[in-house]
Enzyme design. Structure first.
Site, PDB file in Angstrom:
ATOM      1  CD  GLU A 116      -5.220  -5.388   2.946  1.00 54.45           C
ATOM      2  OE1 GLU A 116      -5.847  -4.748   1.945  1.00 54.45           O
ATOM      3  OE2 GLU A 116      -4.007  -5.640   3.039  1.00 54.45           O
ATOM      4  CG  HIS A 144      -3.363  -2.594   0.410  1.00 52.31           C
ATOM      5  ND1 HIS A 144      -3.822  -3.839   0.405  1.00 52.31           N
ATOM      6  CD2 HIS A 144      -2.474  -2.421  -0.629  1.00 52.31           C
ATOM      7  CE1 HIS A 144      -3.204  -4.423  -0.670  1.00 52.31           C
ATOM      8  NE2 HIS A 144      -2.351  -3.390  -1.206  1.00 52.31           N
TER       9      HIS A 144
END
Length: 299
Positions: free
Chosen positions: A254, A273
């Site tokens: 990420e 997220h």
């Protein structure tokens, strides 16, 4: 000084600032040298999931880490314990937001009727194929992991008419929910939702073999932790049609790199997220951590 390294509700940044010296720089995860320098002058860190609290940073001298969320993958909890650094997660504050994310995205993927705008604007009228969507009522929701968020997800699923089953070898009380082993859950569930931390035991828990064991036409939702699913295998299962849909909110890397496997994959929802991040959850999380950190520091 309290060093806040990621976004926080500004009302609670101001609340802390009225009680002590606060540095609020929500882009610090992208500036590790500045993070290391500023940490040497702080008594407490307040972070989300992008700030790695481990390695040499643990010796900067702060006494408290407030986590704006519940996952502790980015924090060396054992290293903090050895140094008497208190780690405070915002347990429960974003539970409802994650549960709503799971159930609403599952319903969207089962129905399959909400991604037709481009085709319709181009002149198509895909009423036939989109009329083959499915209702969420009567479907089986399989929860892998049965902590607080999974329990709330199950409650929302039941409110919509779902049957709920769960697998968690560490849970002692399932509140009347049917407990099953993982193979049984995969075989029975129309919707599989993941609620486990990332550990050596859960890494790639949902791999190609697990996906093949799911019911044809099933839906997968991962709002837990990246690395729990084999992302390339999910893409293959979607391309083959074995999975009817998937929603991924967490990823092994990420943000996503340019070499991610998701381009052109059908019936796939990707979100950055944010399953536990809403206006309401951010306010609850920020208040909980602001008050807990201030209390720990005696402010």
């Amino acid at each position: 000084m309290i060093l806040i390294t990621e976004f926080m509700a500004l009302d609670w940044v101001d609340w802390l600032s009225a009680r002590g010296d606060v540095t609020y720089q929500p882009d610090l995860p992208d500036r590790p040298d500045d993070l290391a320098r500023l940490a040497r002058d702080c008594h407490a860190l307040i972070v989300r999931n992008r700030t790695p609290v481990r390695g040499p940073l643990l010796d900067a001298g702060f006494r408290v880490v407030g986590r704006l969320g519940v996952g502790l993958d980015n924090i060396d909890v054992d290293g903090c314990r050895e140094r008497n650094i208190a780690v405070i997660p915002a347990t429960g504050a974003n539970t409802l937001s994650v549960a709503e994310y799971v159930v609403t995205t599952a319903a969207m993927l089962l129905r399959g009727a909400y991604l037709s705008r481009d085709a319709m604007q181009a002149g198509d009228w895909p009423r036939g194929p989109l009329g083959q969507g499915r209702e969420i009522a009567g479907k089986v929701l399989g929860l892998v992991g049965y902590g607080e968020i999974a329990r709330r997800t199950g409650a929302l699923g039941r409110a919509l008419g779902m049957t709920v089953i769960a697998h968690d070898p560490f849970a002692s009380d399932f509140d009347g929910t049917e407990a099953v082993d993982l193979p049984a859950l995969l075989a029975r569930a129309d919707v599989v939702s993941l609620h486990v931390p990332l550990t050596d035991g859960t890494r790639d828990l949902i791999d190609g073999a697990a996906l093949a064991a799911m019911r044809p036409g099933g839906v997968l939702v991962n709002a837990a932790r990246g690395g729990v699913v084999d992302e390339a295998a999910v893409c293959d299962a979607l391309r083959s049609g074995h999975l009817a849909g998937a929603a991924l909110d967490t990823f092994a890397a990420e943000p996503l790199g340019a070499d991610n496997p998701f381009a052109g994959v059908p019936n796939l929802i990707l979100t950055p997220h944010i399953g536990g991040v809403t206006q309401e959850a951010n306010a609850r999380v920020s208040e909980m951590i602001a008050r807990a950190v201030a209390d720990r520091l005696g402010l």
